[in-house]
Design a protein around this motif. Structure first.
Motif, PDB file in Angstrom:
ATOM      1  N   ASN A 102      43.504 -44.030   0.428  1.00 28.36           N
ATOM      2  CA  ASN A 102      43.364 -45.457   0.125  1.00 28.36           C
ATOM      3  C   ASN A 102      43.031 -45.559  -1.359  1.00 28.36           C
ATOM      4  OD1 ASN A 102      42.639 -48.109  -0.146  1.00 28.36           O
ATOM      5  ND2 ASN A 102      40.755 -47.948   1.075  1.00 28.36           N
ATOM      6  N   TRP A 103      44.035 -45.940  -2.126  1.00 25.96           N
ATOM      7  CA  TRP A 103      43.830 -45.955  -3.577  1.00 25.96           C
ATOM      8  C   TRP A 103      42.937 -47.105  -4.040  1.00 25.96           C
ATOM      9  CZ3 TRP A 103      49.253 -44.900  -6.243  1.00 25.96           C
ATOM     10  CH2 TRP A 103      49.666 -43.599  -5.905  1.00 25.96           C
ATOM     11  N   LYS A 104      42.731 -48.078  -3.166  1.00 34.10           N
ATOM     12  CA  LYS A 104      41.982 -49.294  -3.559  1.00 34.10           C
ATOM     13  C   LYS A 104      42.644 -49.895  -4.807  1.00 34.10           C
ATOM     14  CE  LYS A 104      38.063 -47.380  -1.200  1.00 34.10           C
ATOM     15  NZ  LYS A 104      36.637 -47.421  -0.941  1.00 34.10           N
ATOM     16  N   MET A 105      41.872 -50.488  -5.727  1.00 34.58           N
ATOM     17  CA  MET A 105      42.506 -51.109  -6.899  1.00 34.58           C
ATOM     18  C   MET A 105      42.502 -50.131  -8.068  1.00 34.58           C
ATOM     19  SD  MET A 105      41.968 -54.934  -8.469  1.00 34.58           S
ATOM     20  CE  MET A 105      40.606 -54.532  -9.566  1.00 34.58           C
ATOM     21  N   ASN A 106      43.200 -49.030  -7.860  1.00 36.10           N
ATOM     22  CA  ASN A 106      43.302 -48.005  -8.887  1.00 36.10           C
ATOM     23  C   ASN A 106      44.762 -47.634  -9.070  1.00 36.10           C
ATOM     24  OD1 ASN A 106      40.387 -47.242  -9.417  1.00 36.10           O
ATOM     25  ND2 ASN A 106      40.471 -46.977  -7.200  1.00 36.10           N
ATOM     26  N   GLY A 107      45.068 -47.164 -10.263  1.00 34.68           N
ATOM     27  CA  GLY A 107      46.409 -46.655 -10.520  1.00 34.68           C
ATOM     28  C   GLY A 107      47.063 -47.300 -11.720  1.00 34.68           C
ATOM     29  N   SER A 108      48.090 -46.636 -12.201  1.00 36.04           N
ATOM     30  CA  SER A 108      48.996 -47.164 -13.224  1.00 36.04           C
ATOM     31  C   SER A 108      50.295 -46.422 -12.954  1.00 36.04           C
ATOM     32  CB  SER A 108      48.492 -46.847 -14.639  1.00 36.04           C
ATOM     33  OG  SER A 108      48.520 -45.449 -14.864  1.00 36.04           O
ATOM     34  N   ARG A 109      51.394 -46.920 -13.476  1.00 34.43           N
ATOM     35  CA  ARG A 109      52.651 -46.246 -13.140  1.00 34.43           C
ATOM     36  C   ARG A 109      52.628 -44.779 -13.556  1.00 34.43           C
ATOM     37  NH1 ARG A 109      58.179 -48.607 -13.879  1.00 34.43           N
ATOM     38  NH2 ARG A 109      57.604 -49.051 -16.025  1.00 34.43           N
ATOM     39  N   ALA A 110      52.083 -44.529 -14.746  1.00 35.61           N
ATOM     40  CA  ALA A 110      52.078 -43.141 -15.217  1.00 35.61           C
ATOM     41  C   ALA A 110      51.146 -42.274 -14.365  1.00 35.61           C
ATOM     42  CB  ALA A 110      51.649 -43.094 -16.686  1.00 35.61           C
ATOM     43  N   ALA A 111      49.947 -42.804 -14.109  1.00 37.04           N
ATOM     44  CA  ALA A 111      48.985 -42.019 -13.313  1.00 37.04           C
ATOM     45  C   ALA A 111      49.519 -41.799 -11.899  1.00 37.04           C
ATOM     46  CB  ALA A 111      47.636 -42.746 -13.265  1.00 37.04           C
ATOM     47  N   ASN A 112      50.182 -42.810 -11.344  1.00 36.12           N
ATOM     48  CA  ASN A 112      50.701 -42.668  -9.982  1.00 36.12           C
ATOM     49  C   ASN A 112      51.758 -41.570  -9.894  1.00 36.12           C
ATOM     50  OD1 ASN A 112      49.165 -44.946  -9.620  1.00 36.12           O
ATOM     51  ND2 ASN A 112      50.889 -46.350  -9.399  1.00 36.12           N
ATOM     52  N   THR A 113      52.631 -41.531 -10.897  1.00 36.00           N
ATOM     53  CA  THR A 113      53.686 -40.511 -10.890  1.00 36.00           C
ATOM     54  C   THR A 113      53.066 -39.118 -10.907  1.00 36.00           C
ATOM     55  OG1 THR A 113      55.304 -41.929 -11.933  1.00 36.00           O
ATOM     56  CG2 THR A 113      55.650 -39.575 -12.195  1.00 36.00           C
ATOM     57  N   ALA A 114      52.041 -38.956 -11.735  1.00 36.59           N
ATOM     58  CA  ALA A 114      51.385 -37.641 -11.806  1.00 36.59           C
ATOM     59  C   ALA A 114      50.728 -37.306 -10.465  1.00 36.59           C
ATOM     60  CB  ALA A 114      50.342 -37.644 -12.925  1.00 36.59           C
ATOM     61  N   GLY A 155      37.886 -42.251  -2.844  1.00 38.55           N
ATOM     62  CA  GLY A 155      37.739 -41.580  -4.137  1.00 38.55           C
ATOM     63  C   GLY A 155      38.501 -40.270  -4.257  1.00 38.55           C
ATOM     64  N   ALA A 156      38.423 -39.440  -3.221  1.00 35.60           N
ATOM     65  CA  ALA A 156      39.051 -38.123  -3.292  1.00 35.60           C
ATOM     66  C   ALA A 156      40.571 -38.181  -3.153  1.00 35.60           C
ATOM     67  CB  ALA A 156      38.457 -37.198  -2.216  1.00 35.60           C
ATOM     68  N   ALA A 157      41.114 -39.387  -2.922  1.00 34.36           N
ATOM     69  CA  ALA A 157      42.580 -39.505  -2.834  1.00 34.36           C
ATOM     70  C   ALA A 157      43.206 -39.739  -4.198  1.00 34.36           C
ATOM     71  CB  ALA A 157      42.954 -40.654  -1.890  1.00 34.36           C
ATOM     72  N   LEU A 158      42.356 -39.866  -5.223  1.00 31.89           N
ATOM     73  CA  LEU A 158      42.868 -40.185  -6.558  1.00 31.89           C
ATOM     74  C   LEU A 158      43.112 -38.935  -7.395  1.00 31.89           C
ATOM     75  CD1 LEU A 158      40.599 -43.297  -7.309  1.00 31.89           C
ATOM     76  CD2 LEU A 158      42.987 -43.278  -6.550  1.00 31.89           C
ATOM     77  N   LYS A 159      42.773 -37.772  -6.838  1.00 29.56           N
ATOM     78  CA  LYS A 159      43.056 -36.498  -7.519  1.00 29.56           C
ATOM     79  C   LYS A 159      43.870 -35.643  -6.564  1.00 29.56           C
ATOM     80  CE  LYS A 159      40.206 -33.762  -9.722  1.00 29.56           C
ATOM     81  NZ  LYS A 159      38.882 -33.111  -9.971  1.00 29.56           N
ATOM     82  N   ALA A 160      45.035 -35.205  -7.012  1.00 36.61           N
ATOM     83  CA  ALA A 160      45.932 -34.465  -6.112  1.00 36.61           C
ATOM     84  C   ALA A 160      45.235 -33.240  -5.522  1.00 36.61           C
ATOM     85  CB  ALA A 160      47.202 -34.055  -6.865  1.00 36.61           C
ATOM     86  N   THR A 161      44.454 -32.529  -6.326  1.00 32.59           N
ATOM     87  CA  THR A 161      43.833 -31.300  -5.805  1.00 32.59           C
ATOM     88  C   THR A 161      42.819 -31.621  -4.701  1.00 32.59           C
ATOM     89  OG1 THR A 161      42.346 -31.426  -7.696  1.00 32.59           O
ATOM     90  CG2 THR A 161      44.111 -29.804  -7.825  1.00 32.59           C
ATOM     91  N   ASP A 162      42.064 -32.711  -4.870  1.00 26.89           N
ATOM     92  CA  ASP A 162      41.089 -33.090  -3.838  1.00 26.89           C
ATOM     93  C   ASP A 162      41.802 -33.551  -2.570  1.00 26.89           C
ATOM     94  OD1 ASP A 162      39.062 -32.482  -5.546  1.00 26.89           O
ATOM     95  OD2 ASP A 162      38.519 -34.556  -6.014  1.00 26.89           O
ATOM     96  N   PHE A 163      42.819 -34.378  -2.758  1.00 22.28           N
ATOM     97  CA  PHE A 163      43.549 -34.907  -1.601  1.00 22.28           C
ATOM     98  C   PHE A 163      44.206 -33.758  -0.835  1.00 22.28           C
ATOM     99  CE2 PHE A 163      47.124 -37.591   0.211  1.00 22.28           C
ATOM    100  CZ  PHE A 163      46.306 -38.344   1.037  1.00 22.28           C
TER     101      PHE A 163
END
Ligand code: PGA
Length: 248
Positions: free
Chosen positions: A9-21, A233-241
């Motif tokens: 659940n990304w909540k209100m986080n992200g940007s196109r560049a960050a999402n792609t990464a 929170g832990a879904a916003l870093k690929a390694t944590d997720f």
């Protein structure tokens, strides 16, 4: 045997560049972990998910939906719009929607109906506050939240929903429910589901949410009624997720 499911659940986080990464990191790191995996993203990024996740094992979904099909409801997003961008899931009644947007149990139930009617899989979120837990009201609160939904959906639709137990005191606080506290709540919720449809209750995935991290995921997921996680929170870093998916 219920399949495990991990939803970010990304909540209100992200940007196109960050999402792609983030998305490419998740896709690259996914192996045959035996868990289903999805991300629920802000509505403007659904198109990006559709473009970047189509053909991968990762599904995507919305974080909220309107009870209305279309019309003069400024700012709202309909089930059909989510589907138009390939969404599979939609969160219904996340505690932040309940708290900041005053969503009642009845409204959450209507949103669940709208999602089911459109063919989206609703992820119905329930959970008690710290004050409610301390007052011994946990079961009453989560039962009332779930029952409002069960009252308005058809018995055969129980099997189409996902349930998420998210104690409010554990969300974003770093304070995770113990595996036993979570298991007790999950078992209780499964019994509530069984009152409506016993066969379906055995198949519904009940996710735990609230400060789940790679370090505590394994113990939580090992509980018999915990079928996965709803991860903030832990879904916003690929390694944590990925670490959480791997813990399954
Ligand atoms: P958290 O959020 O993992 O950051 O606690 C979970 C959620 O709100 O779904």
């Amino acid at each position: 045997m219920r399949h495990k499911l991990v939803i970010g659940n990304w909540k209100m986080n992200g940007s196109r560049a960050a999402n792609t990464a983030l998305l490419s990191g998740i896709v690259a790191g996914l192996n045959d972990f035996g868990a289903d995996c999805a991300v629920c993203v802000p509505a403007p990024y659904l198109a990006q998910c559709q473009a970047e996740l189509a053909g991968t094992p990762v599904r995507w979904g919305g974080q909220d939906l309107s009870v209305h099909a279309c019309g003069a409801y400024t700012g709202e997003v309909s089930a059909a719009m989510l589907l138009d961008f390939g969404a599979s899931y939609v969160l219904c009644g996340h505690s932040e929607r309940r708290a900041y947007h005053h969503e009642s149990d009845e409204l959450v139930a209507q949103k669940t109906v709208a999602a089911l009617a459109a063919g989206l899989r609703p992820v119905v979120c329930v959970g008690e506050s710290l004050a409610q837990r301390e007052a011994g009201q946990t079961e009453d609160v989560i039962c009332a939240q779930l029952r409002a939904v069960l009252e308005v959906i058809a018995a055969e639709d129980v099997a189409k929903m996902v349930l998420a137990y998210e104690p409010v005191w554990a969300i974003g606080t770093g304070q995770t429910a113990t595996p036993q506290i979570a298991q007790d709540a999950h078992r209780f919720l499964r019994n509530c589901l069984a009152d409506k449809n016993a066969a379906a209750a055995a198949t519904v995935q009940i996710l735990y949410g609230g400060s789940m991290k790679p370090e505590n995921a394994k113990e939580l997921m090992a509980q018999p009624d915990i079928d996965g996680g709803l991860i903030g929170g832990a879904a916003l870093k690929a390694t944590d997720f990925l670490g959480i998916i791997q813990a399954v």
